[in-house]
Design a protein around this motif. Structure first.
Motif, mmCIF file in Angstrom:
data_model
loop_
_atom_site.group_PDB
_atom_site.id
_atom_site.type_symbol
_atom_site.label_atom_id
_atom_site.label_comp_id
_atom_site.label_asym_id
_atom_site.label_seq_id
_atom_site.Cartn_x
_atom_site.Cartn_y
_atom_site.Cartn_z
ATOM 1 N N MET A 290 -9.467 14.623 -13.948
ATOM 2 C CA MET A 290 -8.994 13.681 -12.926
ATOM 3 C C MET A 290 -8.234 14.463 -11.846
ATOM 4 S SD MET A 290 -7.222 9.983 -13.660
ATOM 5 C CE MET A 290 -6.004 10.609 -14.765
ATOM 6 N N SER A 291 -8.625 14.305 -10.568
ATOM 7 C CA SER A 291 -7.932 15.070 -9.529
ATOM 8 C C SER A 291 -6.606 14.404 -9.168
ATOM 9 C CB SER A 291 -8.819 15.167 -8.293
ATOM 10 O OG SER A 291 -9.141 13.865 -7.879
ATOM 11 N N LYS A 292 -5.687 15.227 -8.668
ATOM 12 C CA LYS A 292 -4.368 14.686 -8.296
ATOM 13 C C LYS A 292 -4.462 13.979 -6.948
ATOM 14 C CE LYS A 292 -1.177 17.632 -10.717
ATOM 15 N NZ LYS A 292 -0.119 18.630 -10.574
ATOM 16 N N ILE A 293 -3.726 12.902 -6.822
ATOM 17 C CA ILE A 293 -3.748 12.157 -5.566
ATOM 18 C C ILE A 293 -2.315 11.967 -5.037
ATOM 19 C CG2 ILE A 293 -5.874 10.926 -6.195
ATOM 20 C CD1 ILE A 293 -4.112 8.377 -6.576
ATOM 21 N N ILE A 294 -2.240 11.392 -3.835
ATOM 22 C CA ILE A 294 -0.939 11.002 -3.266
ATOM 23 C C ILE A 294 -0.867 9.480 -3.294
ATOM 24 C CG2 ILE A 294 0.454 10.916 -1.155
ATOM 25 C CD1 ILE A 294 -0.595 13.658 -0.413
ATOM 26 N N VAL A 295 0.237 8.966 -3.819
ATOM 27 C CA VAL A 295 0.443 7.518 -3.834
ATOM 28 C C VAL A 295 1.578 7.198 -2.863
ATOM 29 C CG1 VAL A 295 0.951 5.492 -5.239
ATOM 30 C CG2 VAL A 295 -0.243 7.456 -6.271
ATOM 31 N N ALA A 296 1.266 6.401 -1.831
ATOM 32 C CA ALA A 296 2.253 6.038 -0.804
ATOM 33 C C ALA A 296 2.630 4.575 -0.992
ATOM 34 C CB ALA A 296 1.643 6.245 0.582
ATOM 35 N N ILE A 297 3.924 4.341 -1.240
ATOM 36 C CA ILE A 297 4.376 2.963 -1.459
ATOM 37 C C ILE A 297 5.421 2.605 -0.404
ATOM 38 C CG2 ILE A 297 5.427 1.355 -3.099
ATOM 39 C CD1 ILE A 297 4.206 2.892 -5.310
ATOM 40 N N ASP A 298 5.079 1.650 0.450
ATOM 41 C CA ASP A 298 6.014 1.213 1.483
ATOM 42 C C ASP A 298 6.379 -0.238 1.245
ATOM 43 O OD1 ASP A 298 6.056 3.556 3.253
ATOM 44 O OD2 ASP A 298 3.924 3.109 3.519
ATOM 45 N N GLY A 299 7.433 -0.680 1.919
ATOM 46 C CA GLY A 299 7.766 -2.095 1.818
ATOM 47 C C GLY A 299 9.186 -2.365 2.250
ATOM 48 N N HIS A 300 9.549 -3.644 2.206
ATOM 49 C CA HIS A 300 10.869 -4.084 2.619
ATOM 50 C C HIS A 300 11.936 -3.541 1.678
ATOM 51 C CE1 HIS A 300 8.406 -7.169 4.706
ATOM 52 N NE2 HIS A 300 9.280 -6.889 5.643
ATOM 53 N N SER A 301 13.203 -3.621 2.120
ATOM 54 C CA SER A 301 14.277 -3.127 1.255
ATOM 55 C C SER A 301 14.447 -4.042 0.047
ATOM 56 C CB SER A 301 15.588 -3.030 2.041
ATOM 57 O OG SER A 301 15.933 -4.286 2.531
ATOM 58 N N SER A 302 14.851 -3.456 -1.055
ATOM 59 C CA SER A 302 15.130 -4.183 -2.304
ATOM 60 C C SER A 302 13.970 -5.050 -2.790
ATOM 61 C CB SER A 302 16.372 -5.075 -2.152
ATOM 62 O OG SER A 302 17.453 -4.325 -1.696
ATOM 63 N N CYS A 303 12.741 -4.578 -2.597
ATOM 64 C CA CYS A 303 11.613 -5.384 -3.089
ATOM 65 C C CYS A 303 11.091 -4.806 -4.407
ATOM 66 C CB CYS A 303 10.503 -5.464 -2.058
ATOM 67 S SG CYS A 303 9.782 -3.867 -1.734
ATOM 68 N N GLY A 304 11.799 -3.835 -4.954
ATOM 69 C CA GLY A 304 11.396 -3.287 -6.250
ATOM 70 C C GLY A 304 10.373 -2.175 -6.139
ATOM 71 N N LYS A 305 10.198 -1.630 -4.918
ATOM 72 C CA LYS A 305 9.180 -0.581 -4.800
ATOM 73 C C LYS A 305 9.557 0.682 -5.557
ATOM 74 C CE LYS A 305 10.411 0.674 -0.230
ATOM 75 N NZ LYS A 305 11.650 -0.147 -0.241
ATOM 76 N N SER A 306 10.859 1.024 -5.561
ATOM 77 C CA SER A 306 11.191 2.257 -6.284
ATOM 78 C C SER A 306 11.032 2.072 -7.789
ATOM 79 C CB SER A 306 12.574 2.791 -5.956
ATOM 80 O OG SER A 306 13.407 1.822 -5.476
ATOM 81 N N THR A 307 11.314 0.869 -8.283
ATOM 82 C CA THR A 307 11.139 0.635 -9.726
ATOM 83 C C THR A 307 9.680 0.847 -10.111
ATOM 84 O OG1 THR A 307 12.877 -1.006 -9.556
ATOM 85 C CG2 THR A 307 11.557 -1.063 -11.565
ATOM 86 N N MET A 308 8.774 0.287 -9.310
ATOM 87 C CA MET A 308 7.360 0.431 -9.667
ATOM 88 C C MET A 308 6.850 1.844 -9.407
ATOM 89 S SD MET A 308 5.582 -2.102 -6.890
ATOM 90 C CE MET A 308 3.859 -1.855 -7.162
ATOM 91 N N ALA A 309 7.400 2.483 -8.347
ATOM 92 C CA ALA A 309 6.971 3.853 -8.052
ATOM 93 C C ALA A 309 7.409 4.805 -9.176
ATOM 94 C CB ALA A 309 7.569 4.299 -6.723
ATOM 95 N N LYS A 310 8.653 4.604 -9.657
ATOM 96 C CA LYS A 310 9.160 5.452 -10.749
ATOM 97 C C LYS A 310 8.342 5.243 -12.012
ATOM 98 C CE LYS A 310 13.937 5.139 -9.512
ATOM 99 N NZ LYS A 310 15.102 4.326 -9.711
ATOM 100 N N ALA A 311 8.046 3.975 -12.309
ATOM 101 C CA ALA A 311 7.297 3.678 -13.540
ATOM 102 C C ALA A 311 5.913 4.324 -13.480
ATOM 103 C CB ALA A 311 7.174 2.165 -13.723
ATOM 104 N N LEU A 312 5.286 4.266 -12.309
ATOM 105 C CA LEU A 312 3.953 4.879 -12.187
ATOM 106 C C LEU A 312 4.054 6.392 -12.361
ATOM 107 C CD1 LEU A 312 0.897 4.706 -11.533
ATOM 108 C CD2 LEU A 312 1.507 5.061 -9.130
ATOM 109 N N ALA A 313 5.043 7.004 -11.668
ATOM 110 C CA ALA A 313 5.185 8.463 -11.742
ATOM 111 C C ALA A 313 5.385 8.901 -13.196
ATOM 112 C CB ALA A 313 6.353 8.920 -10.875
ATOM 113 N N ARG A 314 6.204 8.143 -13.920
ATOM 114 C CA ARG A 314 6.463 8.494 -15.315
ATOM 115 C C ARG A 314 5.188 8.336 -16.147
ATOM 116 N NH1 ARG A 314 10.716 5.003 -17.512
ATOM 117 N NH2 ARG A 314 11.991 6.008 -15.958
ATOM 118 N N ALA A 315 4.456 7.240 -15.918
ATOM 119 C CA ALA A 315 3.255 6.970 -16.731
ATOM 120 C C ALA A 315 2.171 8.022 -16.525
ATOM 121 C CB ALA A 315 2.721 5.578 -16.401
ATOM 122 N N VAL A 316 2.064 8.555 -15.297
ATOM 123 C CA VAL A 316 0.950 9.470 -15.032
ATOM 124 C C VAL A 316 1.404 10.922 -14.863
ATOM 125 C CG1 VAL A 316 -0.415 7.601 -14.032
ATOM 126 C CG2 VAL A 316 0.931 9.049 -12.501
#
Ligand code: DC
Length: 232
Positions: free
Chosen positions: A1-27
């Protein structure tokens, strides 16, 4: 599986860092919170009186940046394995999440020379791919070539409620819900209306409104999108 870049944008306090961290940890990817970088510059400016009562001494701040006085880095927390933001070598996670920085960060993030300074560092961090980065302009400016682009949003009330609970858990008993809501709404306005890199989805971003999703549901959704892109 090749490495990719995941870009997550959005409004403040919408939980994007929580989901970004969870993804980074999982993969097993590196996670970078670019909001923390804008917050570090704001903390530096506050500490050095380059912002006073909302007024920014822009020229002085530019000189401090040009002179290399503001060094931002991330250190891995040995317990959680998550990156902690450092300003000139000092871990400043707690300070950058407080209300003083929150109330001053949007105008700092609207300054073109601050963005140029931080975007260059963010692009360097993604050179090897294998990175999940969250912010406001990751898909539009930092990595327009990212393989997976997600734009996350939720209603201002839902986001203020989440942020309010977070502050309370951290022991802040003085900030009211209305103050948090006002801060969220003000930041939305400034972030979306600034001239440089305004908050908006890229043309090919997937839009996720998570007002009615649990953390598990959004993490699962993101992981599914990740596997689809990484396997292409
Ligand atoms: O995600 P956050 O709330 O920690 O972001 C703090 C501020 O920085 C917010 O006003 C938006 C701004 N920001 C930005 O302009 N660009 C980014 N890539 C990340 C954050």
């Amino acid at each position: 599986m090749s490495k990719i870049i995941v870009a997550i944008d959005g409004h403040s306090s919408c939980g994007k860092s929580t989901m970004a961290k969870a993804l980074a940890r999982a993969v097993g990817y590196i996670y970078v919170d670019t909001g923390a970088m804008y917050r570090c510059v704001t903390l530096y400016a506050l500490r050095n009186r380059l912002i006073e009562q909302g007024r920014i001494y822009e020229f002085a701040l530019l000189q401090h940046i040009r002179s290399g006085f503001i060094k931002i880095s991330f250190q891995l927390d040995p317990e959680t394995n998550l990156p902690l933001a450092c300003l000139n070598g000092e871990v400043v996670e707690q300070e950058i999440r407080g209300m003083e920085v929150s109330n001053n960060v949007s105008p700092i993030a609207a300054l073109p020379f601050v963005r140029t300074f931080l975007v260059a560092q963010q692009q360097a961090m993604g050179r090897e791919k294998g990175i999940v980065m969250d912010g406001r302009d990751i898909a539009t400016v930092v990595f327009p070539q990212a393989e997976l682009k997600v734009f996350v949003t939720a209603s201002a009330e839902v986001r203020a409620q989440r942020r309010f609970l977070e502050l309370q858990e951290k022991g802040d008993t003085t900030t009211t819900f209305d103050e948090v809501l006002r801060n969220v709404q003000e930041r939305d306005y400034i972030d979306s209306h600034r001239e440089v890199a305004p908050l908006k989805p890229a043309e090919d971003s997937l839009i996720l409104d998570n007002s009615n999703l649990t953390r598990e549901q959004q993490n699962e959704w993101l992981l599914t999108q990740f596997h689809q892109r990484a396997n292409q």
